[in-house]
Design a protein around this motif. Structure first.
Motif, short mmCIF file in Angstrom:
data_model
loop_
_atom_site.label_atom_id
_atom_site.label_comp_id
_atom_site.label_asym_id
_atom_site.label_seq_id
_atom_site.Cartn_x
_atom_site.Cartn_y
_atom_site.Cartn_z
N MET A 177 -39.03 31.01 30.13
CA MET A 177 -39.32 29.87 29.27
C MET A 177 -38.16 29.59 28.31
O MET A 177 -37.91 28.44 27.96
N SER A 178 -37.45 30.64 27.90
CA SER A 178 -36.38 30.42 26.92
C SER A 178 -35.22 29.66 27.55
O SER A 178 -34.40 29.09 26.85
N LYS A 179 -35.16 29.64 28.89
CA LYS A 179 -34.10 28.87 29.54
C LYS A 179 -34.23 27.38 29.24
O LYS A 179 -33.26 26.64 29.29
N VAL A 180 -35.45 26.91 29.03
CA VAL A 180 -35.60 25.51 28.63
C VAL A 180 -35.94 25.43 27.14
O VAL A 180 -36.46 24.43 26.67
N GLY A 181 -35.62 26.49 26.42
CA GLY A 181 -35.78 26.45 24.97
C GLY A 181 -37.21 26.65 24.49
O GLY A 181 -37.50 26.42 23.33
N LEU A 182 -38.10 27.07 25.37
CA LEU A 182 -39.48 27.28 24.93
C LEU A 182 -39.76 28.76 24.72
O LEU A 182 -38.93 29.62 24.97
N HIS A 183 -40.97 29.03 24.26
CA HIS A 183 -41.40 30.38 23.92
C HIS A 183 -42.24 30.92 25.09
O HIS A 183 -42.84 30.13 25.82
N GLY A 184 -42.28 32.23 25.25
CA GLY A 184 -43.11 32.82 26.29
C GLY A 184 -44.55 32.34 26.21
O GLY A 184 -45.24 32.23 27.21
N LYS A 185 -44.99 32.05 24.98
CA LYS A 185 -46.38 31.62 24.80
C LYS A 185 -46.60 30.18 25.25
O LYS A 185 -47.73 29.73 25.28
N ASN B 299 -44.39 28.99 16.08
CA ASN B 299 -43.28 28.15 15.65
C ASN B 299 -43.57 26.68 15.91
O ASN B 299 -43.90 26.29 17.02
N ARG B 300 -43.42 25.87 14.87
CA ARG B 300 -43.79 24.47 14.99
C ARG B 300 -42.96 23.73 16.02
O ARG B 300 -43.47 22.94 16.81
N ARG B 301 -41.65 24.00 16.04
CA ARG B 301 -40.78 23.27 16.97
C ARG B 301 -41.14 23.59 18.42
O ARG B 301 -41.21 22.71 19.27
N ASP B 302 -41.39 24.86 18.69
CA ASP B 302 -41.78 25.25 20.05
C ASP B 302 -43.11 24.61 20.42
O ASP B 302 -43.32 24.17 21.54
N ARG B 303 -44.01 24.59 19.45
CA ARG B 303 -45.34 24.07 19.71
C ARG B 303 -45.26 22.57 19.99
O ARG B 303 -45.87 22.06 20.93
N MET B 304 -44.49 21.84 19.17
CA MET B 304 -44.37 20.39 19.36
C MET B 304 -43.75 20.07 20.71
O MET B 304 -44.21 19.18 21.42
N ALA B 305 -42.68 20.80 21.07
CA ALA B 305 -42.03 20.54 22.36
C ALA B 305 -43.03 20.78 23.50
O ALA B 305 -43.10 20.01 24.45
N THR B 306 -43.83 21.83 23.37
CA THR B 306 -44.82 22.13 24.41
C THR B 306 -45.87 21.02 24.49
O THR B 306 -46.22 20.56 25.58
N ILE B 307 -46.35 20.56 23.34
CA ILE B 307 -47.35 19.49 23.33
C ILE B 307 -46.77 18.23 23.97
O ILE B 307 -47.43 17.57 24.78
#
Lengths: 80, 700
Positions: B391-399, B423-431
């Motif tokens: 997931m970190s390869k696209v800048g996201l979190h394992g979660k 983390n808000r930034r990870d969460r927003m990108a995922t949403i």
């Protein structure tokens, strides 16, 4: 023997925290989670793809990315 | 010195409002549920999406507030800020007592938060939870010594089995204990600075005397907290001067308090605990498999397959019950109401619209139940540990992995599941990228178009072309999601790489009560919050598809001259570049309520007789195939046009329910509107490119 970063320890190897480089939130949170000067920390394992890593500190298991572990400078403990 | 050593006590008064604080994984929520049962309600803190959970203690009028789990009061996430601010009285009422829940098997780190809470000038009780787990790892804790050393009451509990809860309830009946005294020792140079700054803060009325020491210390040790005193030059200057003096004295203001607290904790633990031989726990053994190079992935994907199986097949039965109930309700309402618009509004608008969303409830409950199991058992952290690298390869979190995967079923539970990402930034990108995953509501559209326009030939290797197209649609969504995540993390949500500091708690049997309660809470929350918006939109859409017009007209004629029909025509120039006409325009507008409505709307447009869904789909397919473009006198729906429409549906956010949930989770309409817009641009570009490419290849 000698100084190295936490991420450079081998699985099963332990070290004593000397200092944490860098500044800001990462450094503070690492310390608040118990990685302060003199703390004994053991490298448990790396994740299947090599990153993140798992360490044991103060009786619990913590995972952190290698990039974060690089800032934690430890003194290698003698094996055994 | 009133600031350094608070002396007043609240003795005599009764306790009415209690806050529960504690580290994540300390069993705090299990304790909360055990204390309050079902007598609790979930709200929101103003301006943020952090849940505010409050409950009544059984048999009396004490209210318990469950704070978000936090490792420290030097907050690093919205959840942690809420925990800190609630304790500082910034979200009134101010608690009269704080119970800090502590994992007994992980005493040192858990006590760190206790030492911070003890600085706040509030009575504190320590709830030593999971004492059974401590025994299992060979740790003996002497409660009396711990109580004496800390200077606050200590109540041992096993919340998951209800042990020790009576002692806790008894304690809450009495007067609050006296205020804790700070016993840990800062280096003298730093202590002097903190006390001086604390006086200044009180003088300037920047904080209450009780929490002045805490606030001053936080300002000196954590530069991120300075925004609070931005407009107070005197305080700001005092902090800078203090830093200069500390640097001269060779004191690191960030490390010194942490080291001082841990030094005190170490002493307490040395005197109050005895560590027997550490047995190799089954948790260690499980982890050797769960994080193994090969078995780790096998286990992970097996669990995911199981969850998917559950969502797609086990949830089918209750979903069809809901559909049956919805049809029955529609028939009953239809029999009661006279033929006409009112009946149509109730049956086709309200019942069909709301039913179309409630039908997803079994999937949502199913998913949350499994997520609850994974979280409470401790596996969720391992899943994040195993998947983080990818997931970190696209800048996201394992979660981020599980929310994205869930979105293959439905983006709504997927987006709700992002709450586990701190983390808000990870969460927003995922949403933002979650709705790009092809959800189950897109399936009827894919089926319709593939069956109608993709020839059932076989490719080399014997793979059928329709199956290959179906798989590529899913892959297209997935690829788009990952690329967009990367783009968002490089642009909108750039900044300091988020911390991936995550505890791997020992495995335990999940507390069913906690899991079920949480599943129920999230499910009912979805119904209430999303349901009301969806009801409103269903009614609006119904009116748009019926008016202006009169019930005497045929459905097709009425739809054509309605607001939606006219909007479909207005939309035509926008969608013509990928080969669509106004009829599809109406279908696209109608599918806003839910994508599968596309098939039904097209049926009305083509005036297809009512029938069951399958027959409807077949006749719509035929009608679409026979449709002739008046300009070219050739069939309008060529394989190129059908492919373009499929690509459009893969990439477009045609779902008002998802938008409603994104609004709820992000706290503003800004994000769902942005999300809709970027996905529309993506879908339009993709569809147009595919259409023209197809024509070049001779498919149009």
């Amino acid at each position: 023997m000698g100084e190295c970063s936490l991420s450079k320890l081998a699985p099963g190897q332990s070290g004593r925290v000397r200092r944490i480089d860098g500044q800001g939130s990462a450094r503070q949170r690492l310390q608040e989670l118990g990685l302060i000067r003199g703390t004994l920390v053991r490298f448990v394992r790396a994740a299947p793809l090599g990153d993140p890593i798992e360490v044991r500190v103060r009786g619990y298991n913590l995972s952190l990315r290698r990039q974060e572990a690089d800032a934690v400078i430890v003194e290698r403990e003698k094996q055994g | 010195m009133s600031i350094a050593t608070p002396t007043q006590t609240a003795a005599g008064s009764r306790i009415r409002y209690v806050a529960l604080a504690g580290n994540p994984n300390s069993g705090k929520t299990t304790l909360f549920n055990a204390l309050t049962g079902l007598r609790h309600r979930v709200g929101n803190y103003p301006g943020v999406t952090v849940e505010r959970r409050e409950g009544r203690l059984a048999g009396n009028d004490i209210t318990v507030l469950d704070l978000p789990g936090t490792y420290s009061l030097n907050a690093r996430s919205p959840d942690e800020e809420i925990a800190r601010d609630a304790l500082l009285g910034r979200h009134p009422p101010v608690p009269e007592l704080v119970i800090v829940v502590v994992d007994a098997s992980n005493l040192e780190r858990n006590l760190y938060l206790v030492t911070q809470v003890m600085d706040l000038g509030l009575p504190v009780v320590l709830c030593l939870n999971m004492t059974d787990q401590a025994e299992r790892v060979g740790l003996q804790i002497d409660i009396q010594t711990l109580e004496r050393e800390l200077g606050i009451p200590v109540i041992p509990t096993v919340a998951s089995r209800g042990k020790g809860l009576d002692d806790l309830r008894m304690l809450l009946q009495g007067a609050p204990p006296s205020l804790p005294v700070r016993r840990w020792r800062l280096p003298e140079a730093m202590k002097a600075e903190v006390v001086e700054l604390a006086h200044l803060l009180v003088e300037e009325r920047l904080c209450a005397p009780e929490s002045a020491f805490f606030t001053a210390l936080a300002l000196l040790s954590d530069a991120t907290g300075l925004s609070v005193i931005q407009n107070h030059p005197r305080a700001r200057a005092a902090v800078d001067r203090a830093w200069q003096r500390l640097e001269a004295a060779d004191v690191d203001p960030q490390s010194a308090p942490v080291e001082a607290r841990y030094e005190w904790i170490k002493g307490i633990c040395d005197r109050a605990t005895r560590q027997g031989e550490i047995p190799i726990t089954w948790s260690d053994r499980v982890d050797r498999i769960a994080t193994h190079k090969v078995w780790g992935f096998v286990l992970f994907f097996a669990l995911m397959a199981l969850i998917f199986q559950a969502i797609f097949t086990w949830a089918q039965a209750p979903m069809s019950w809901i559909e049956t109930a919805q049809t029955w309700l529609g028939e009953q309402a239809g029999a009661l109401l006279p033929q006409g618009d009112l009946r149509s509004l109730v049956v086709d608008g309200v019942i069909a619209g709301v039913g179309g969303v409630i039908v997803f409830l079994p999937q949502i409950l199913c998913l949350f139940f499994f997520i609850g199991l994974l979280e409470d058992s401790g596996y969720m952290a391992r899943a994040a540990f195993v998947m983080d690298r990818l997931m970190s390869k696209v800048g996201l979190h394992g979660k981020s992995f599980i929310p994205l995967l869930s979105s293959f079923a439905c983006a709504i539970p997927g987006i709700m599941a992002t709450r586990t990402i701190e983390n808000r930034r990870d969460r927003m990108a995922t949403i933002l990228v979650a709705p790009l995953m092809s959800c189950s509501a897109r399936l009827p559209i894919y089926t319709l178009l593939i069956a109608g326009f993709i020839p059932a030939t076989r490719l080399w290797g014997g793979i059928s072309l329709p199956a290959a197209v179906m798989v590529s649609l899913y892959l297209l969504g997935l690829t788009a999601a990952l690329l967009m995540a990367l783009l968002f993390k490089r642009t909108l949500f750039r900044g300091e790489a988020p911390l991936f500091l995550m505890e791997l708690p020992p495995y335990k049997l999940p507390a069913m009560r906690t899991v079920l309660l949480q599943t129920w809470e999230r499910g009912s929350h979805f119904l209430r919050r999303a349901g009301t918006i969806i009801l409103a939109i269903s009614i609006l859409l119904w009116f748009a598809m019926k008016y202006p017009g009169s019930p005497s007209q045929s459905d097709a004629a009425r739809l054509q001259q309605s607001v939606a029909g006219r909007a479909g025509r207005l939309l035509e120039p926008v969608i013509r570049p990928f080969g669509m006409d106004w009829k599809v325009g109406i279908g696209i507008l109608g599918s806003f309520a839910a994508r599968e409505v596309f098939v039904t709307t097209m049926a009305i447009v083509y005036n297809v007789e009512d029938g069951d869904e399958e027959r409807q789909s077949v006749s719509v397919r035929q009608q679409m195939r026979e449709e002739i473009d008046p300009a070219t006198r050739k069939p309008r729906f060529t394989p190129a046009a059908a492919a373009a429409l499929m690509v459009f549906y893969v990439l477009a956010m045609q779902c008002v329910s998802t938008m409603a949930v994104v609004r709820r989770e992000t706290g503003s309409w800004k994000w769902p509107l942005f999300q809709w817009a970027y996905m529309f641009v993506l879908a339009w570009t993709g569809a147009t490119a595919v259409f023209h490419l197809g024509r070049l290849l001779g498919l149009g």
